[in-house]
Design a protein around this motif. Structure first.
Motif, PDB file in Angstrom:
ATOM      1  N   LEU A 148     204.329 -31.066  12.619  1.00 11.22           N
ATOM      2  CA  LEU A 148     203.111 -30.932  11.818  1.00 11.22           C
ATOM      3  C   LEU A 148     203.299 -29.828  10.790  1.00 11.22           C
ATOM      4  CD1 LEU A 148     200.394 -31.028  14.650  1.00 11.22           C
ATOM      5  CD2 LEU A 148     201.165 -32.947  13.225  1.00 11.22           C
ATOM      6  N   MET A 149     202.858 -30.065   9.563  1.00 11.36           N
ATOM      7  CA  MET A 149     202.993 -29.055   8.519  1.00 11.36           C
ATOM      8  C   MET A 149     202.185 -27.806   8.842  1.00 11.36           C
ATOM      9  SD  MET A 149     203.376 -30.886   4.807  1.00 11.36           S
ATOM     10  CE  MET A 149     203.752 -29.292   4.101  1.00 11.36           C
ATOM     11  N   GLY A 150     201.102 -27.976   9.587  1.00  9.71           N
ATOM     12  CA  GLY A 150     200.306 -26.820   9.986  1.00  9.71           C
ATOM     13  C   GLY A 150     200.927 -26.031  11.125  1.00  9.71           C
ATOM     14  N   GLU A 151     202.017 -26.572  11.697  1.00  6.99           N
ATOM     15  CA  GLU A 151     202.741 -25.907  12.798  1.00  6.99           C
ATOM     16  C   GLU A 151     204.227 -25.884  12.447  1.00  6.99           C
ATOM     17  OE1 GLU A 151     201.530 -24.523  15.413  1.00  6.99           O
ATOM     18  OE2 GLU A 151     199.459 -25.233  15.494  1.00  6.99           O
ATOM     19  N   MET A 152     204.532 -25.320  11.281  1.00  3.81           N
ATOM     20  CA  MET A 152     205.881 -25.411  10.738  1.00  3.81           C
ATOM     21  C   MET A 152     206.927 -24.744  11.634  1.00  3.81           C
ATOM     22  SD  MET A 152     207.101 -26.886   8.018  1.00  3.81           S
ATOM     23  CE  MET A 152     205.964 -26.773   6.639  1.00  3.81           C
ATOM     24  N   THR A 153     206.649 -23.549  12.101  1.00  2.12           N
ATOM     25  CA  THR A 153     207.618 -22.827  12.917  1.00  2.12           C
ATOM     26  C   THR A 153     207.930 -23.582  14.202  1.00  2.12           C
ATOM     27  OG1 THR A 153     206.881 -20.689  12.048  1.00  2.12           O
ATOM     28  CG2 THR A 153     208.115 -20.666  14.118  1.00  2.12           C
ATOM     29  N   GLU A 154     206.902 -24.029  14.902  1.00  5.50           N
ATOM     30  CA  GLU A 154     207.100 -24.771  16.141  1.00  5.50           C
ATOM     31  C   GLU A 154     207.764 -26.120  15.882  1.00  5.50           C
ATOM     32  OE1 GLU A 154     206.950 -26.118  20.143  1.00  5.50           O
ATOM     33  OE2 GLU A 154     207.063 -24.161  19.169  1.00  5.50           O
ATOM     34  N   SER A 155     207.406 -26.764  14.782  1.00  2.00           N
ATOM     35  CA  SER A 155     207.997 -28.064  14.452  1.00  2.00           C
ATOM     36  C   SER A 155     209.495 -27.941  14.249  1.00  2.00           C
ATOM     37  CB  SER A 155     207.341 -28.643  13.196  1.00  2.00           C
ATOM     38  OG  SER A 155     205.967 -28.902  13.411  1.00  2.00           O
ATOM     39  N   PHE A 156     209.920 -26.940  13.485  1.00  2.00           N
ATOM     40  CA  PHE A 156     211.349 -26.782  13.228  1.00  2.00           C
ATOM     41  C   PHE A 156     212.092 -26.282  14.460  1.00  2.00           C
ATOM     42  CE2 PHE A 156     210.257 -27.544   8.896  1.00  2.00           C
ATOM     43  CZ  PHE A 156     211.414 -28.108   8.367  1.00  2.00           C
ATOM     44  N   ARG A 157     211.410 -25.564  15.319  1.00  2.00           N
ATOM     45  CA  ARG A 157     212.022 -25.195  16.593  1.00  2.00           C
ATOM     46  C   ARG A 157     212.378 -26.455  17.373  1.00  2.00           C
ATOM     47  NH1 ARG A 157     211.111 -24.430  22.060  1.00  2.00           N
ATOM     48  NH2 ARG A 157     209.123 -25.545  21.905  1.00  2.00           N
ATOM     49  N   ARG A 158     211.465 -27.410  17.394  1.00  2.00           N
ATOM     50  CA  ARG A 158     211.710 -28.659  18.117  1.00  2.00           C
ATOM     51  C   ARG A 158     212.780 -29.511  17.441  1.00  2.00           C
ATOM     52  NH1 ARG A 158     205.613 -30.701  19.903  1.00  2.00           N
ATOM     53  NH2 ARG A 158     204.846 -28.651  20.577  1.00  2.00           N
ATOM     54  N   PHE A 159     212.741 -29.580  16.116  1.00  2.00           N
ATOM     55  CA  PHE A 159     213.767 -30.341  15.396  1.00  2.00           C
ATOM     56  C   PHE A 159     215.154 -29.759  15.689  1.00  2.00           C
ATOM     57  CE2 PHE A 159     210.603 -31.547  11.771  1.00  2.00           C
ATOM     58  CZ  PHE A 159     209.963 -32.423  12.627  1.00  2.00           C
ATOM     59  N   ASN A 160     215.241 -28.436  15.675  1.00  2.00           N
ATOM     60  CA  ASN A 160     216.520 -27.783  15.956  1.00  2.00           C
ATOM     61  C   ASN A 160     217.031 -28.135  17.350  1.00  2.00           C
ATOM     62  OD1 ASN A 160     216.823 -26.478  13.497  1.00  2.00           O
ATOM     63  ND2 ASN A 160     215.661 -24.689  14.150  1.00  2.00           N
ATOM     64  N   ILE A 161     216.116 -28.137  18.318  1.00  2.00           N
ATOM     65  CA  ILE A 161     216.501 -28.477  19.685  1.00  2.00           C
ATOM     66  C   ILE A 161     216.953 -29.934  19.758  1.00  2.00           C
ATOM     67  CG2 ILE A 161     215.641 -28.791  22.044  1.00  2.00           C
ATOM     68  CD1 ILE A 161     213.724 -26.422  21.475  1.00  2.00           C
ATOM     69  N   ALA A 162     216.192 -30.834  19.122  1.00  2.00           N
ATOM     70  CA  ALA A 162     216.527 -32.260  19.157  1.00  2.00           C
ATOM     71  C   ALA A 162     217.875 -32.542  18.508  1.00  2.00           C
ATOM     72  CB  ALA A 162     215.436 -33.072  18.461  1.00  2.00           C
ATOM     73  N   MET A 163     218.230 -31.754  17.486  1.00  2.00           N
ATOM     74  CA  MET A 163     219.501 -31.942  16.791  1.00  2.00           C
ATOM     75  C   MET A 163     220.611 -31.052  17.339  1.00  2.00           C
ATOM     76  SD  MET A 163     218.414 -32.408  12.782  1.00  2.00           S
ATOM     77  CE  MET A 163     217.586 -30.814  12.660  1.00  2.00           C
ATOM     78  N   ASN A 164     220.271 -30.276  18.375  1.00  2.00           N
ATOM     79  CA  ASN A 164     221.236 -29.342  18.968  1.00  2.00           C
ATOM     80  C   ASN A 164     221.737 -28.331  17.947  1.00  2.00           C
ATOM     81  OD1 ASN A 164     222.657 -28.340  21.183  1.00  2.00           O
ATOM     82  ND2 ASN A 164     224.492 -29.520  20.687  1.00  2.00           N
ATOM     83  N   VAL A 165     220.809 -27.835  17.124  1.00  2.00           N
ATOM     84  CA  VAL A 165     221.119 -26.806  16.133  1.00  2.00           C
ATOM     85  C   VAL A 165     220.785 -25.441  16.716  1.00  2.00           C
ATOM     86  CG1 VAL A 165     220.474 -25.859  13.882  1.00  2.00           C
ATOM     87  CG2 VAL A 165     220.723 -28.325  14.171  1.00  2.00           C
ATOM     88  N   ASP A 166     221.635 -24.478  16.507  1.00  2.00           N
ATOM     89  CA  ASP A 166     221.420 -23.131  17.008  1.00  2.00           C
ATOM     90  C   ASP A 166     220.214 -22.514  16.305  1.00  2.00           C
ATOM     91  OD1 ASP A 166     221.462 -20.546  17.899  1.00  2.00           O
ATOM     92  OD2 ASP A 166     223.494 -20.091  17.209  1.00  2.00           O
ATOM     93  N   VAL A 167     219.151 -22.277  17.050  1.00  2.00           N
ATOM     94  CA  VAL A 167     217.913 -21.762  16.454  1.00  2.00           C
ATOM     95  C   VAL A 167     218.072 -20.333  15.947  1.00  2.00           C
ATOM     96  CG1 VAL A 167     216.412 -23.261  17.796  1.00  2.00           C
ATOM     97  CG2 VAL A 167     217.063 -21.048  18.726  1.00  2.00           C
ATOM     98  N   ASN A 168     219.108 -19.648  16.384  1.00  2.00           N
ATOM     99  CA  ASN A 168     219.336 -18.272  15.941  1.00  2.00           C
ATOM    100  C   ASN A 168     220.322 -18.177  14.784  1.00  2.00           C
ATOM    101  OD1 ASN A 168     217.672 -17.063  17.997  1.00  2.00           O
ATOM    102  ND2 ASN A 168     219.304 -17.562  19.462  1.00  2.00           N
ATOM    103  N   ASP A 169     220.773 -19.331  14.309  1.00  2.00           N
ATOM    104  CA  ASP A 169     221.758 -19.341  13.230  1.00  2.00           C
ATOM    105  C   ASP A 169     221.136 -18.833  11.925  1.00  2.00           C
ATOM    106  OD1 ASP A 169     224.437 -20.386  12.163  1.00  2.00           O
ATOM    107  OD2 ASP A 169     222.989 -21.405  10.867  1.00  2.00           O
TER     108      ASP A 169
END
Length: 252
Positions: A148-169
């Motif tokens: 959700l655009m209103g939950e940008m930080t949480e949304s990208f946290r989930r996308f990163n997890i789904a794509m196995n992207v290092d969230v601390n990168d």
């Protein structure tokens, strides 16, 4: 034709291939060329998610769909003001400057219930109904990691997890900041178009919501899915943690 991988353009570090998956003819061409089966791409962008999912993937080559959703009224208000000034766009509409939002909402539009149309697989000018809404909901429930655009930080946290992207990168963090910025300011952020806001319950809001009533229902469903998917996405982290601990134990 065959898939060709192009080197990064100046100032970027990502590669591209010689297909256009944003449109149906491009998706058909990508299918014939075996885009997914070639394993040359990590991300595929499209404006036709239902059609692309059906055409490009198979049981041996699966993918995950991630989509960022915006309140339909907010999206339309942004479009109304953006196309009044976007001289670089093919759909530039300077004549909209002479209209109020209520007047604009009363004009015929092929953009009505845009989300339901796209997610149910309908073409741009095809009408949609409650059955298409049901299909769109099922598509979201079964195939899409919802943001959700209103939950940008949480949304990208989930996308990163789904794509196995290092969230601390650092590179990933800079990318998000560059395009979406800090939630408290939109100064200097790419893809940002400042415009007057429309208040929920106002005549403007009601006019747009009524014209796009199926999209409004679908958006409420995406908000519900967003809450429901949190536990599922977090379970990916728990699974990876258990796998890592098991591997450490085996090595020990």
């Amino acid at each position: 034709d065959e898939i060709v991988v192009f080197p990064p353009i100046a100032g970027k570090d990502w590669k591209t291939v010689n297909v256009d998956t944003t449109i149906r003819p491009g998706i058909v061409r990508a299918k014939k060329m075996g885009l997914v089966q070639s394993h040359t791409t990590d991300l595929i962008f499209t404006m036709e998610p239902a059609y692309a999912g059906e055409q490009l993937f198979d049981p041996q080559n699966k993918g995950r769909i991630m989509a960022l959703f915006r309140n339909p009224v907010d999206r339309l208000v942004s479009k109304f003001y953006y196309l009044q000034t976007a001289t670089w766009e093919r759909t530039y509409k300077p004549e909209w400057k002479d209209l109020t939002i209520v007047e604009w909402a009363e004009l015929p539009s092929e953009d009505e219930n845009f989300m339901v149309r796209k997610l149910s697989g309908k073409r741009f000018n095809e009408p949609v109904n409650e059955m298409d809404l049901i299909l769109a909901k099922e598509f979201l429930r079964q195939r899409v990691v919802v943001g959700l655009m209103g939950e940008m930080t949480e949304s990208f946290r989930r996308f990163n997890i789904a794509m196995n992207v290092d969230v601390n990168d650092d590179r990933n963090h800079r990318c998000v900041e560059e395009y979406f910025g800090n939630k408290n300011t939109d100064s200097g952020v790419k893809n940002s178009n400042k415009h007057p806001k429309v208040t929920e319950g106002s005549p403007e809001w009601r006019a747009l919501a009524k014209k796009n009533h199926l999209d409004m229902i679908l958006y409420a469903y995406t908000e519900r899915l967003f809450e429901e998917q949190k536990e599922i996405i977090n379970s990916y982290i728990a699974h990876d943690f258990l796998v890592d601990k098991t591997e450490d134990s085996v090595q020990a």
